[in-house]
Design a protein around this motif. Sequence first.
Motif, PDB file in Angstrom:
ATOM      1  N   LEU A   1     -20.237 -32.698  -4.606  1.00  0.00           N
ATOM      2  CA  LEU A   1     -21.072 -33.400  -5.243  1.00  0.00           C
ATOM      3  C   LEU A   1     -20.700 -34.531  -5.963  1.00  0.00           C
ATOM      4  CD1 LEU A   1     -23.861 -34.087  -6.594  1.00  0.00           C
ATOM      5  CD2 LEU A   1     -23.419 -32.242  -8.277  1.00  0.00           C
ATOM      6  N   VAL A   2     -20.840 -35.965  -5.460  1.00  0.00           N
ATOM      7  CA  VAL A   2     -20.238 -36.982  -5.819  1.00  0.00           C
ATOM      8  C   VAL A   2     -21.264 -37.930  -6.681  1.00  0.00           C
ATOM      9  CG1 VAL A   2     -18.762 -39.192  -5.318  1.00  0.00           C
ATOM     10  CG2 VAL A   2     -18.539 -36.836  -3.901  1.00  0.00           C
ATOM     11  N   HIS A   3     -20.719 -37.926  -8.183  1.00  0.00           N
ATOM     12  CA  HIS A   3     -21.575 -38.965  -8.782  1.00  0.00           C
ATOM     13  C   HIS A   3     -21.111 -40.214  -9.128  1.00  0.00           C
ATOM     14  CE1 HIS A   3     -23.964 -35.576 -10.257  1.00  0.00           C
ATOM     15  NE2 HIS A   3     -22.967 -34.775 -10.546  1.00  0.00           N
ATOM     16  N   MET A   4     -21.490 -41.030  -8.049  1.00  0.00           N
ATOM     17  CA  MET A   4     -21.221 -42.432  -7.776  1.00  0.00           C
ATOM     18  C   MET A   4     -21.734 -43.283  -8.832  1.00  0.00           C
ATOM     19  SD  MET A   4     -18.737 -44.449  -6.524  1.00  0.00           S
ATOM     20  CE  MET A   4     -18.147 -43.331  -5.324  1.00  0.00           C
ATOM     21  N   LEU A   5     -23.047 -43.048  -9.086  1.00  0.00           N
ATOM     22  CA  LEU A   5     -24.045 -44.072  -9.841  1.00  0.00           C
ATOM     23  C   LEU A   5     -23.633 -44.242 -11.129  1.00  0.00           C
ATOM     24  CD1 LEU A   5     -26.910 -44.971 -10.028  1.00  0.00           C
ATOM     25  CD2 LEU A   5     -27.666 -42.778 -11.148  1.00  0.00           C
ATOM     26  N   GLY A   6     -23.716 -45.734 -11.409  1.00  0.00           N
ATOM     27  CA  GLY A   6     -23.237 -46.062 -12.993  1.00  0.00           C
ATOM     28  C   GLY A   6     -23.433 -47.496 -12.759  1.00  0.00           C
ATOM     29  N   GLY A   7     -23.056 -48.138 -13.841  1.00  0.00           N
ATOM     30  CA  GLY A   7     -23.466 -49.553 -14.017  1.00  0.00           C
ATOM     31  C   GLY A   7     -23.821 -50.031 -15.453  1.00  0.00           C
ATOM     32  N   SER A   8     -24.014 -51.326 -15.777  1.00  0.00           N
ATOM     33  CA  SER A   8     -24.617 -51.743 -16.868  1.00  0.00           C
ATOM     34  C   SER A   8     -25.590 -52.770 -16.934  1.00  0.00           C
ATOM     35  CB  SER A   8     -23.171 -52.054 -17.849  1.00  0.00           C
ATOM     36  OG  SER A   8     -23.542 -52.663 -19.241  1.00  0.00           O
ATOM     37  N   SER A   9     -26.483 -52.893 -17.817  1.00  0.00           N
ATOM     38  CA  SER A   9     -27.399 -54.026 -17.722  1.00  0.00           C
ATOM     39  C   SER A   9     -27.402 -54.422 -19.350  1.00  0.00           C
ATOM     40  CB  SER A   9     -28.755 -53.581 -17.510  1.00  0.00           C
ATOM     41  OG  SER A   9     -29.461 -52.451 -18.228  1.00  0.00           O
ATOM     42  N   ALA A  10     -26.373 -54.286 -20.163  1.00  0.00           N
ATOM     43  CA  ALA A  10     -26.515 -54.533 -21.390  1.00  0.00           C
ATOM     44  C   ALA A  10     -26.183 -56.061 -21.724  1.00  0.00           C
ATOM     45  CB  ALA A  10     -25.790 -53.696 -22.393  1.00  0.00           C
ATOM     46  N   PRO A  11     -26.664 -56.873 -22.431  1.00  0.00           N
ATOM     47  CA  PRO A  11     -26.197 -58.204 -22.630  1.00  0.00           C
ATOM     48  C   PRO A  11     -24.894 -58.370 -23.539  1.00  0.00           C
ATOM     49  CG  PRO A  11     -27.753 -57.379 -24.491  1.00  0.00           C
ATOM     50  CD  PRO A  11     -27.645 -56.336 -23.421  1.00  0.00           C
ATOM     51  N   GLY A  12     -24.335 -59.417 -23.117  1.00  0.00           N
ATOM     52  CA  GLY A  12     -22.836 -59.811 -24.273  1.00  0.00           C
ATOM     53  C   GLY A  12     -23.312 -59.903 -25.353  1.00  0.00           C
ATOM     54  N   GLY A  13     -22.563 -60.198 -26.404  1.00  0.00           N
ATOM     55  CA  GLY A  13     -22.683 -60.263 -28.009  1.00  0.00           C
ATOM     56  C   GLY A  13     -22.125 -59.509 -28.651  1.00  0.00           C
ATOM     57  N   GLY A  14     -21.452 -58.478 -28.377  1.00  0.00           N
ATOM     58  CA  GLY A  14     -20.794 -57.549 -29.140  1.00  0.00           C
ATOM     59  C   GLY A  14     -21.780 -56.508 -29.600  1.00  0.00           C
ATOM     60  N   PHE A  15     -21.273 -55.607 -30.532  1.00  0.00           N
ATOM     61  CA  PHE A  15     -22.066 -54.417 -31.001  1.00  0.00           C
ATOM     62  C   PHE A  15     -23.211 -54.705 -31.369  1.00  0.00           C
ATOM     63  CE2 PHE A  15     -20.103 -55.408 -34.796  1.00  0.00           C
ATOM     64  CZ  PHE A  15     -21.046 -54.802 -35.903  1.00  0.00           C
ATOM     65  N   ALA A  16     -23.516 -55.722 -32.118  1.00  0.00           N
ATOM     66  CA  ALA A  16     -24.520 -56.208 -33.100  1.00  0.00           C
ATOM     67  C   ALA A  16     -25.856 -56.587 -32.018  1.00  0.00           C
ATOM     68  CB  ALA A  16     -24.439 -57.284 -33.956  1.00  0.00           C
ATOM     69  N   ALA A  17     -25.415 -56.809 -30.824  1.00  0.00           N
ATOM     70  CA  ALA A  17     -26.452 -57.119 -29.780  1.00  0.00           C
ATOM     71  C   ALA A  17     -27.057 -56.259 -29.183  1.00  0.00           C
ATOM     72  CB  ALA A  17     -25.909 -58.217 -28.836  1.00  0.00           C
ATOM     73  N   LEU A  18     -26.462 -54.922 -29.316  1.00  0.00           N
ATOM     74  CA  LEU A  18     -27.043 -53.702 -28.639  1.00  0.00           C
ATOM     75  C   LEU A  18     -28.152 -53.130 -29.288  1.00  0.00           C
ATOM     76  CD1 LEU A  18     -23.925 -52.208 -27.167  1.00  0.00           C
ATOM     77  CD2 LEU A  18     -25.207 -54.032 -25.898  1.00  0.00           C
ATOM     78  N   THR A  19     -29.192 -53.015 -28.942  1.00  0.00           N
ATOM     79  CA  THR A  19     -30.391 -52.277 -29.549  1.00  0.00           C
ATOM     80  C   THR A  19     -30.348 -50.900 -29.170  1.00  0.00           C
ATOM     81  OG1 THR A  19     -32.081 -52.590 -27.848  1.00  0.00           O
ATOM     82  CG2 THR A  19     -31.879 -54.315 -29.508  1.00  0.00           C
ATOM     83  N   ASP A  20     -31.248 -50.140 -29.564  1.00  0.00           N
ATOM     84  CA  ASP A  20     -31.475 -48.709 -29.388  1.00  0.00           C
ATOM     85  C   ASP A  20     -31.784 -48.453 -27.893  1.00  0.00           C
ATOM     86  OD1 ASP A  20     -30.616 -47.943 -31.913  1.00  0.00           O
ATOM     87  OD2 ASP A  20     -32.725 -47.102 -32.387  1.00  0.00           O
ATOM     88  N   ALA A  21     -32.545 -49.548 -27.530  1.00  0.00           N
ATOM     89  CA  ALA A  21     -33.069 -49.556 -26.088  1.00  0.00           C
ATOM     90  C   ALA A  21     -32.013 -49.650 -25.087  1.00  0.00           C
ATOM     91  CB  ALA A  21     -34.053 -50.555 -25.884  1.00  0.00           C
ATOM     92  N   HIS A  22     -30.985 -50.531 -25.615  1.00  0.00           N
ATOM     93  CA  HIS A  22     -29.956 -50.812 -24.617  1.00  0.00           C
ATOM     94  C   HIS A  22     -28.968 -49.687 -24.372  1.00  0.00           C
ATOM     95  CE1 HIS A  22     -30.458 -55.287 -25.756  1.00  0.00           C
ATOM     96  NE2 HIS A  22     -30.705 -55.126 -24.637  1.00  0.00           N
ATOM     97  N   TRP A  23     -28.574 -48.844 -25.793  1.00  0.00           N
ATOM     98  CA  TRP A  23     -27.741 -47.628 -25.626  1.00  0.00           C
ATOM     99  C   TRP A  23     -28.564 -46.554 -24.814  1.00  0.00           C
ATOM    100  CZ3 TRP A  23     -23.180 -46.997 -26.781  1.00  0.00           C
ATOM    101  CH2 TRP A  23     -22.251 -47.867 -27.946  1.00  0.00           C
ATOM    102  N   GLU A  24     -29.933 -46.484 -24.790  1.00  0.00           N
ATOM    103  CA  GLU A  24     -30.618 -45.645 -23.987  1.00  0.00           C
ATOM    104  C   GLU A  24     -30.241 -45.816 -22.736  1.00  0.00           C
ATOM    105  OE1 GLU A  24     -34.333 -45.640 -25.929  1.00  0.00           O
ATOM    106  OE2 GLU A  24     -33.791 -44.309 -27.780  1.00  0.00           O
ATOM    107  N   ARG A  25     -30.507 -47.115 -22.363  1.00  0.00           N
ATOM    108  CA  ARG A  25     -30.533 -47.405 -20.843  1.00  0.00           C
ATOM    109  C   ARG A  25     -29.033 -46.910 -20.353  1.00  0.00           C
ATOM    110  NH1 ARG A  25     -33.867 -51.863 -21.807  1.00  0.00           N
ATOM    111  NH2 ARG A  25     -32.119 -53.205 -22.177  1.00  0.00           N
ATOM    112  N   GLU A  26     -27.939 -47.312 -21.110  1.00  0.00           N
ATOM    113  CA  GLU A  26     -26.616 -47.122 -20.778  1.00  0.00           C
ATOM    114  C   GLU A  26     -26.525 -45.405 -20.532  1.00  0.00           C
ATOM    115  OE1 GLU A  26     -24.159 -49.896 -20.215  1.00  0.00           O
ATOM    116  OE2 GLU A  26     -26.334 -50.347 -19.869  1.00  0.00           O
ATOM    117  N   LEU A  27     -26.827 -44.727 -21.338  1.00  0.00           N
ATOM    118  CA  LEU A  27     -26.852 -43.377 -21.343  1.00  0.00           C
ATOM    119  C   LEU A  27     -27.585 -42.641 -20.256  1.00  0.00           C
ATOM    120  CD1 LEU A  27     -26.632 -42.378 -25.180  1.00  0.00           C
ATOM    121  CD2 LEU A  27     -24.821 -42.071 -23.480  1.00  0.00           C
ATOM    122  N   ALA A  28     -28.875 -43.489 -19.986  1.00  0.00           N
ATOM    123  CA  ALA A  28     -29.541 -42.894 -18.956  1.00  0.00           C
ATOM    124  C   ALA A  28     -28.791 -42.925 -17.672  1.00  0.00           C
ATOM    125  CB  ALA A  28     -30.814 -43.702 -19.062  1.00  0.00           C
ATOM    126  N   LEU A  29     -28.000 -44.167 -17.481  1.00  0.00           N
ATOM    127  CA  LEU A  29     -27.706 -44.514 -16.005  1.00  0.00           C
ATOM    128  C   LEU A  29     -26.320 -43.926 -15.902  1.00  0.00           C
ATOM    129  CD1 LEU A  29     -27.876 -46.061 -13.516  1.00  0.00           C
ATOM    130  CD2 LEU A  29     -26.896 -47.975 -14.944  1.00  0.00           C
TER     131      LEU A  29
END
Length: 259
Positions: A80-108
Motif C-alpha cells: 500500500l503506497v500512499h502517494m497522495l498529497g499536496g497543498s492549496s493553501a495561500p501564501g501569507g503566513g500563519f495568519a492567512a490560514l483559516t479553519d477551512a484551509h487547515w481542514e483541507r490540508e489535513l483532509a488531503l
Amino acid sequence: MTSFLSLVGKRALVTSGTKGAGKATADLLRELGAAVFTVARNAPDDRSDAMFIAADLTTAEGCERVAAAALDRLGGIDILVHMLGGSSAPGGGFAALTDAHWERELALNLFPAVRLDRALVPAMTAQRSGVVVHVSSIQRLLPLPEATTGYAAAKAALSTYSKALSKEVAPQGVRVVRIAPGWIETEASVQLAERVAREAGTDYAGGKAMIMASLGGIPLGRPAKPEDVANLIAFLVSDRAASITGTEYVIDGGTIPTV
C-alpha cells in the motif's frame, strides 16, 4: 542470473497513481511483476480500466470505495503506497490560514492514509505480511512559513502516525516505512518553475534555480526525478528490505542541511 529485485505475485495499491511520482511508482511496480491497482481523482486521458478507480480520497466515502474495490479486484493486498498529497493553501503566513484551509490540508495529507490503512491493514495483519509506505515530505522538517505551514504540519502528523502504526503492526509481520521527498520534478513542479521564470523574466533553468534557492539550495544541483522516488519505494516494498520498518528515508538531493 537471478534478478536482484522482483515483485512477482505481489498485489499493490498506489494512490495518486496517474501522474508524477505516483505514476512512476505504479509503472515500476508493474514492471517488477506486481499487480497494481491505482486511484486518482480523475481517470488518465478520460479512460478507465479494471485496475483503476476514480475517487476523491479526501472523503471517507471515497476511501471506503477504493478500499473495497482494491480488495475485490486484487483479491487481497500486499503493498500500500500512499502517494497522495499536496497543498492549496495561500501564501501569507500563519495568519492567512483559516479553519477551512487547515481542514483541507489535513483532509488531503493525513486522513486518506489513516482511512485506507484502517480499511486495508487488517487484511495484511491477517495474512501476517505486507508493506505500507507513507510519503511524507522534508517540509515536515523544513517548513516554509510563507506558504507551507499547513502542509508541513499535516505531513508531520502523517509521519508521527506512521511511526505509531509501524510499532503496532510489526509483530504481525507488516512493515510500515516513510519516505520524505524534497522537490520532485513532476509536471506540476515544471509548471511552477515556468511560472516563476515568466514572472522573473528568465528561462526555465533560471526558474528552477530560484526555487532551489528558496529551499536553501540542493547540493546535488537538481530536483529528484519521479523515477528516483519510484526506485526507492520499489526497494522498500521488496523482500530485499525485509528488516526495514518504522523508519524514514529522505530523498532530497541533500536539501536538509542538518544531520
